[in-house]
Design a protein around this motif. Structure first.
Motif, PDB file in Angstrom:
ATOM      1  N   SER A  93      47.391  43.440  48.589  1.00 20.11           N
ATOM      2  CA  SER A  93      46.944  42.777  47.289  1.00 20.11           C
ATOM      3  C   SER A  93      48.089  43.192  46.165  1.00 20.11           C
ATOM      4  O   SER A  93      48.637  42.023  45.703  1.00 20.11           O
ATOM      5  CB  SER A  93      45.513  43.327  46.692  1.00 20.11           C
ATOM      6  N   TRP A  94      48.513  44.301  46.466  1.00 14.79           N
ATOM      7  CA  TRP A  94      49.772  44.309  45.393  1.00 14.79           C
ATOM      8  C   TRP A  94      50.984  43.461  45.644  1.00 14.79           C
ATOM      9  O   TRP A  94      51.523  42.817  44.739  1.00 14.79           O
ATOM     10  CB  TRP A  94      50.232  46.060  45.211  1.00 14.79           C
ATOM     11  N   LEU A  95      51.073  43.357  46.887  1.00 17.00           N
ATOM     12  CA  LEU A  95      52.273  42.463  47.441  1.00 17.00           C
ATOM     13  C   LEU A  95      51.923  40.987  46.987  1.00 17.00           C
ATOM     14  O   LEU A  95      52.855  40.268  46.439  1.00 17.00           O
ATOM     15  CB  LEU A  95      52.112  42.467  49.118  1.00 17.00           C
ATOM     16  N   VAL A  96      50.718  40.570  47.479  1.00 18.33           N
ATOM     17  CA  VAL A  96      50.492  39.058  46.793  1.00 18.33           C
ATOM     18  C   VAL A  96      50.560  38.893  45.455  1.00 18.33           C
ATOM     19  O   VAL A  96      50.981  37.611  45.065  1.00 18.33           O
ATOM     20  CB  VAL A  96      48.841  38.745  47.584  1.00 18.33           C
ATOM     21  N   ASN A  97      50.040  39.631  44.569  1.00 20.66           N
ATOM     22  CA  ASN A  97      49.822  39.494  43.259  1.00 20.66           C
ATOM     23  C   ASN A  97      51.163  39.433  42.390  1.00 20.66           C
ATOM     24  O   ASN A  97      51.621  38.759  41.453  1.00 20.66           O
ATOM     25  CB  ASN A  97      48.779  40.238  42.463  1.00 20.66           C
ATOM     26  N   THR A  98      51.934  40.445  42.846  1.00 15.60           N
ATOM     27  CA  THR A  98      53.167  40.583  42.363  1.00 15.60           C
ATOM     28  C   THR A  98      54.111  39.600  42.548  1.00 15.60           C
ATOM     29  O   THR A  98      55.108  39.121  41.493  1.00 15.60           O
ATOM     30  CB  THR A  98      54.094  42.137  42.390  1.00 15.60           C
ATOM     31  N   VAL A 109      51.022  30.057  46.202  1.00  9.50           N
ATOM     32  CA  VAL A 109      51.560  30.812  47.030  1.00  9.50           C
ATOM     33  C   VAL A 109      50.868  32.157  47.359  1.00  9.50           C
ATOM     34  O   VAL A 109      50.713  32.494  48.360  1.00  9.50           O
ATOM     35  CB  VAL A 109      53.007  31.506  46.419  1.00  9.50           C
ATOM     36  N   SER A 110      49.969  32.609  46.194  1.00  7.27           N
ATOM     37  CA  SER A 110      48.834  33.764  46.458  1.00  7.27           C
ATOM     38  C   SER A 110      47.916  33.114  47.531  1.00  7.27           C
ATOM     39  O   SER A 110      47.490  33.921  48.307  1.00  7.27           O
ATOM     40  CB  SER A 110      48.285  34.212  45.448  1.00  7.27           C
ATOM     41  N   ILE A 111      47.558  32.041  47.373  1.00  7.65           N
ATOM     42  CA  ILE A 111      46.663  31.594  48.565  1.00  7.65           C
ATOM     43  C   ILE A 111      46.858  31.613  49.998  1.00  7.65           C
ATOM     44  O   ILE A 111      46.399  31.949  50.845  1.00  7.65           O
ATOM     45  CB  ILE A 111      45.947  30.174  48.084  1.00  7.65           C
ATOM     46  N   GLY A 112      48.534  31.212  50.004  1.00  5.78           N
ATOM     47  CA  GLY A 112      48.940  31.142  51.407  1.00  5.78           C
ATOM     48  C   GLY A 112      49.080  32.551  51.926  1.00  5.78           C
ATOM     49  O   GLY A 112      49.091  32.858  53.025  1.00  5.78           O
ATOM     50  N   LEU A 113      49.676  33.451  51.156  1.00  8.71           N
ATOM     51  CA  LEU A 113      50.018  34.850  51.566  1.00  8.71           C
ATOM     52  C   LEU A 113      48.463  35.599  51.837  1.00  8.71           C
ATOM     53  O   LEU A 113      48.353  36.326  52.983  1.00  8.71           O
ATOM     54  CB  LEU A 113      50.507  35.755  50.316  1.00  8.71           C
ATOM     55  N   ARG A 114      47.445  35.291  50.904  1.00  9.00           N
ATOM     56  CA  ARG A 114      46.263  35.896  51.477  1.00  9.00           C
ATOM     57  C   ARG A 114      45.490  35.400  52.692  1.00  9.00           C
ATOM     58  O   ARG A 114      45.061  36.008  53.539  1.00  9.00           O
ATOM     59  CB  ARG A 114      45.073  35.553  50.399  1.00  9.00           C
ATOM     60  N   ILE A 288      59.599  45.417  38.271  1.00  7.95           N
ATOM     61  CA  ILE A 288      59.554  46.756  38.927  1.00  7.95           C
ATOM     62  C   ILE A 288      58.367  46.542  40.012  1.00  7.95           C
ATOM     63  O   ILE A 288      58.349  46.786  41.094  1.00  7.95           O
ATOM     64  CB  ILE A 288      59.495  47.973  37.767  1.00  7.95           C
ATOM     65  N   PRO A 289      57.215  45.925  39.340  1.00 10.43           N
ATOM     66  CA  PRO A 289      56.126  45.929  40.287  1.00 10.43           C
ATOM     67  C   PRO A 289      56.608  44.852  41.534  1.00 10.43           C
ATOM     68  O   PRO A 289      55.826  44.920  42.640  1.00 10.43           O
ATOM     69  CB  PRO A 289      54.851  45.212  39.321  1.00 10.43           C
ATOM     70  N   PHE A 290      57.352  43.831  41.123  1.00 10.93           N
ATOM     71  CA  PHE A 290      57.713  42.817  41.930  1.00 10.93           C
ATOM     72  C   PHE A 290      58.594  43.609  43.037  1.00 10.93           C
ATOM     73  O   PHE A 290      58.431  43.363  44.356  1.00 10.93           O
ATOM     74  CB  PHE A 290      58.558  41.652  41.573  1.00 10.93           C
ATOM     75  N   LEU A 291      59.345  44.520  42.704  1.00 14.31           N
ATOM     76  CA  LEU A 291      60.334  45.069  43.790  1.00 14.31           C
ATOM     77  C   LEU A 291      59.417  45.896  44.607  1.00 14.31           C
ATOM     78  O   LEU A 291      59.748  46.244  45.771  1.00 14.31           O
ATOM     79  CB  LEU A 291      61.316  45.975  42.853  1.00 14.31           C
ATOM     80  N   ILE A 292      58.355  46.706  44.126  1.00 19.66           N
ATOM     81  CA  ILE A 292      57.414  47.516  44.921  1.00 19.66           C
ATOM     82  C   ILE A 292      56.924  46.507  45.874  1.00 19.66           C
ATOM     83  O   ILE A 292      56.584  46.876  47.095  1.00 19.66           O
ATOM     84  CB  ILE A 292      56.527  48.286  44.034  1.00 19.66           C
TER      85      ILE A 292
END
Length: 869
Positions: A93-98, A109-114, A288-292
């Motif tokens: 979830s952190w990955l998708v949302n950031t 993009v979030s729909i595709g990743l989920r 920073i959240p995106f890098l994580i």
């Protein structure tokens, strides 16, 4: 349309791969885009003016602001009835949302990743419905804040400039009521059937998400000391976000920033302050959240790639990391010691200066020597993959890093030491061995390195001594000049201390010396032999000079291997014995257990089937010779070839010598007679073993013994028959004759009668044993080891009758079977052969009835030599 759907389903994996690659490209594009907008010099200047605690608070708030978005995925998993672990949901979830925050595209993009992370085992319809509902509610929170901001504007407390955005706030605010009403009224279809519970959950999650945005942006401005009314800031922030989302620009970059700069400028805030504010907001809420998230995304891609190829890439990566960390530890240790030995050389010699990762003043002279040699010692523990080496190595690297920071901050040194630390921790799973067996190979490598460094240090001290000739005759070599004799002595004492530490640490790594295998249990061994049969070497197990490894297939014991341990080598005698279908599993289990306890198996005198199994397990091989087999079904003494043999047989027979096979148990008188013959044959030489039996009454009592008697019915020669527990092959072990009483040619007499005896028993072949080095290395393309062996074969007849033995057996042999020695490719062949030589020629302690044994091959060679002489 149906065909199109089938085509898409068939190529589903391809589309997933394309999608993930596309997201990866977009992600890196956004990284580059952000990198162009963020100047490291600018950030450094900003952070100089902001207290550290404020920076940390900004970063913490930015991370906490992203956290509520994970609620989408927890709700999605509930809607789809999935049973993923909470850690997996949180990570994905952190990955998708950031990534979605930065990339945008209206949440597509979030729909595709989920879909990629949560669609396993679900049909397209089961996935599309919940994902579509999630997509509808992504901006519900923004819409609610739009209504709230519209109320703030209508209240009249906002500035006129901000109030002009009311159409955008109204348009954005109408989105939530419409979506809520639509999902409540629609009962069927992809967008229908959403329960009140899930509508409420998604609404709350979206509201908290946008609350995080508002709080994060406002708090950063407040921590910067910027004073602006929330009645103006919140409506402006929400209106700018709505405009940015409508623009469909990734992360709303550009349109959002333009609107905020325009609005805040009209609120009286200077443009430089606004730029810094937006920059910090981008950094702490997006970057920073995106890098994580990017790290998590890379982890997910790597995990999927690794799983697709059965974990092989992961194993290779860990192995590469392990080799790199070992190399770095040895390199660092050598450089640090050299730096303490010839510090001037690292200034004057170009290639040394280029290799220098550390400063001369990294640490004081005494700790410098300790650190360098300690890294070498720890490197051996890590290279040997011993579990016990992990914590001492981590502690040593931490001490080295701290010491480097305190005494002489070297960025390169810190990076190298930190890299080693990360690699050691990251590849901890590679440390699986329970103990260290310090092999000759490792002793040679470490001895060469540590010995050279120590001797070089001593040589430097001698060179700098006032008594050395150059002080009186020539100008000394500058880079070999040591600062002072006292400082050199300090380093020399450090070397002595390290030597003591090395012994203690190696003893720690060795632990309690654990051997593998177990003593022979005759009951268990006989059960395997009688059930599945044996081979020409299986009877050697009852000598008691070797340990055994017994393989259990989960139901019963089916295979055993007999071996002797020397240094870190377990020399296995011959092929596995037992159920042929389990040979590969048994060999693999034996190698795994040996490896766990830091032993390396060597398989001695094996056939081609064993070679095939072991070659797949990373073993190299060398041909050791050929085993002579006599086809008893076709053997005859007729013909020109056997004319000489017939003459010898007729002569011995006319002289009254007879052949007989005695059955156990044997009387003490018989054993005493056989002992006398054996002692006469040995002529004072000690029994040798491993691949052939020695004279042991308990061993000889286990099977029949063929004897030759003279005219007085006195035994003058004997050979014990080795049970092979099959009708395929028969063989013998000890073959000895009285040096004075036995007639010349008694060996031929005994062998011919043995052929007839085994043929009468229904045995197909007689094993004459191996002719060492026969037909080895004749081709120019043979292995180098085998070509060297061929030189031994051709030129070694002065010491051992290799050629004579081959020619003697050629009289009887109808076929030759190659025999090989196999060793792990990490082994040094010189030490492999040395261990075999020591094990195979180890003198037997007859008082303990334990010894090593050689096959009929070697014994017949001795017999032939004595007979011919």
């Amino acid at each position: 349309m149906k065909k199109l759907g089938v085509w898409f389903t068939k190529h589903k994996r391809l589309f997933k791969t394309i999608f993930l690659l596309a997201v990866t490209v977009i992600v890196f594009t956004e990284i580059l885009s952000i990198g162009k907008t963020i100047s490291l010099q600018q950030l450094s200047a900003i952070f100089v003016d902001i207290p550290v605690y404020k920076v940390l608070l900004m970063a913490l708030v930015g991370l906490l602001a992203v956290l509520p978005m994970t609620g989408y995925d927890f709700t999605l998993n509930q809607m789809m009835g999935l049973q993923h672990k909470k850690g997996y949901i949180l990570e994905t979830s952190w990955l998708v949302n950031t990534i979605n925050n930065l990339v945008g595209f209206g949440g597509l993009v979030s729909i595709g990743l989920r879909s990629e992370f949560y669609s396993k085992g679900k049909s397209a319809k089961e996935v599309l419905g919940p994902l579509s509902k999630i997509l509808l509610f992504l901006e519900a929170g923004l819409s609610l804040f739009g209504l709230l901001s519209l109320g703030m504007v209508i209240s009249g407390k906002s500035s006129p400039f901000v109030s002009q955005y009311w159409p955008w706030l109204l348009g954005g605010g109408l989105y939530f009521p419409l979506v809520y009403l639509f999902t409540m009224l629609k009962k069927k279809g992809i967008l229908g059937g959403l329960s009140p519970r899930y509508r409420l959950q998604l609404t709350v999650v979206s509201f908290l998400e946008w609350l995080g945005v508002v709080v994060s942006f406002s708090l950063i401005g407040w921590l910067m000391g910027i004073q602006v009314s929330l009645w103006d800031l919140v409506p402006l922030l929400i209106a700018s976000s709505i405009i940015g989302i409508v623009s469909m620009i990734p992360g709303a970059l550009g349109s959002f920033d333009v609107m905020m700069i325009l609005g805040l400028t009209n609120l009286g805030i200077s443009r430089p302050q606004i730029v810094v504010w937006l920059l910090l907001y981008r950094l702490f809420y997006y970057v920073i959240p995106f890098l994580i998230g990017g790290i998590l995304f890379s982890k997910q891609l790597w995990t999927r790639f690794n799983q697709r190829y059965d974990g092989i890439p992961g194993s290779l990566m860990l192995e590469i990391f392990h080799k790199i960390e070992v190399f770095l530890m040895y390199l660092s240790g050598i450089l640090i010691v050299l730096l303490a030995t010839i510090p001037q050389g690292f200034r004057e010699i170009g290639w040394l200066r280029g290799m220098n990762l550390f400063h001369y003043h990294l640490v004081a002279q005494y700790p410098n020597i300790l650190l360098g040699f300690s890294l070498l010692i720890m490197g051996r523990g890590i290279a040997a993959q011993v579990k016990r080496a992990f914590y001492p190595t981590v502690v040593l690297l931490l001490v080295a890093i701290v010491y480097t920071c305190l005494f002489d901050t070297s960025i390169i040194a810190i990076v190298v030491l930190t890299t080693m630390l990360v690699m050691v921790i990251g590849s901890r799973s590679e440390l699986y061995r329970e103990q260290l067996i310090y092999s000759w190979k490792w002793l040679t490598i470490d001895g060469a390195i540590i010995g050279f460094l120590s001797l070089f240090y001593v040589a430097i001290g001698v060179y700098n001594s006032p008594a050395f000739p150059h002080h009186r005759r020539h100008q000394p070599i500058s880079f070999m000049v040591f600062p002072s004799e006292r400082l050199w002595m300090t380093g020399f004492i450090a070397i002595l201390v390290v030597a003591g530490f090395m012994l203690v640490f190696l003893r720690f790594l060795q632990g309690r010396r654990q051997k593998i295998g177990e003593p022979v249990d005759e009951t268990r061994i006989l059960r395997i032999l009688e059930t599945y049969g044996g081979n020409s070497a299986s009877q050697l197990v009852f000598l008691g000079d070797k340990d055994v490894y017994i393989y259990h297939d989960g139901t019963e014991e089916t295979v055993f291997l007999q071996f002797a341990t020397y240094d870190n080598k377990c020399v296995v005698m011959g092929d596995p014995v037992g159920k042929k279908e389990d040979f590969q599993a048994a060999i693999q289990a034996f190698i795994d257990e040996a490896d766990q306890w830091c032993y390396q198996p060597i398989f001695y005198e094996c056939d081609a089937n064993t070679v095939t199994i072991l070659h797949e397990l990373g073993y190299d091989f060398i041909k050791m010779g050929e085993e002579a087999l006599v086809d008893l079904t076709t053997f005859t003494t007729a013909g020109k070839k056997m004319k000489g043999t017939r003459a010898v047989l007729n002569k011995i027979t006319k002289e009254g010598y007879t052949f007989d096979v005695l059955q156990p148990p044997f009387s003490s008188e018989t054993m005493a007679c056989l002992q006398e013959i054996s002692d006469s044959w040995l002529k004072g030489r000690k029994e040798k073993g491993f691949s052939l039996g020695f004279f042991s009454e308990a061993y000889l009592q286990r099977g029949p013994i063929a004897v030759v008697r003279n005219q007085d019915h006195e035994i003058v020669s004997f050979a014990n028959l080795m049970p092979t527990y099959s009708k395929e092959v028969g063989t013998i072990d000890l073959m000895r004759h009285h040096s004075e009483k036995a007639p010349s040619g008694s060996m031929d007499f005994l062998l011919i009668h043995l052929f007839d005896y085994f043929k009468a028993q229904g045995v197909s072949y007689f094993d004459l044993g191996m002719a060492p080095l026969a037909n080895v290395g004749h081709s120019r393309k043979s292995f180098t080891q085998e070509r060297i062996a061929n030189l031994v074969y051709e030129g070694g007849s002065h010491f051992y009758s290799f050629q004579g033995l081959r020619e003697y057996k050629e009289k009887y042999a109808s076929q030759w079977v190659p025999r090989y020695t196999l060793y792990h490719r990490d082994s040094w062949i010189a030490y492999v052969m040395l261990v075999i030589l020591l094990v195979d020629n180890h003198s037997v302690d007859l008082s303990q009835a334990v010894g090593n044994q050689r096959k009929p091959t070697d014994q017949l060679a001795k017999e032939e030599q004595l007979t011919s002489s």
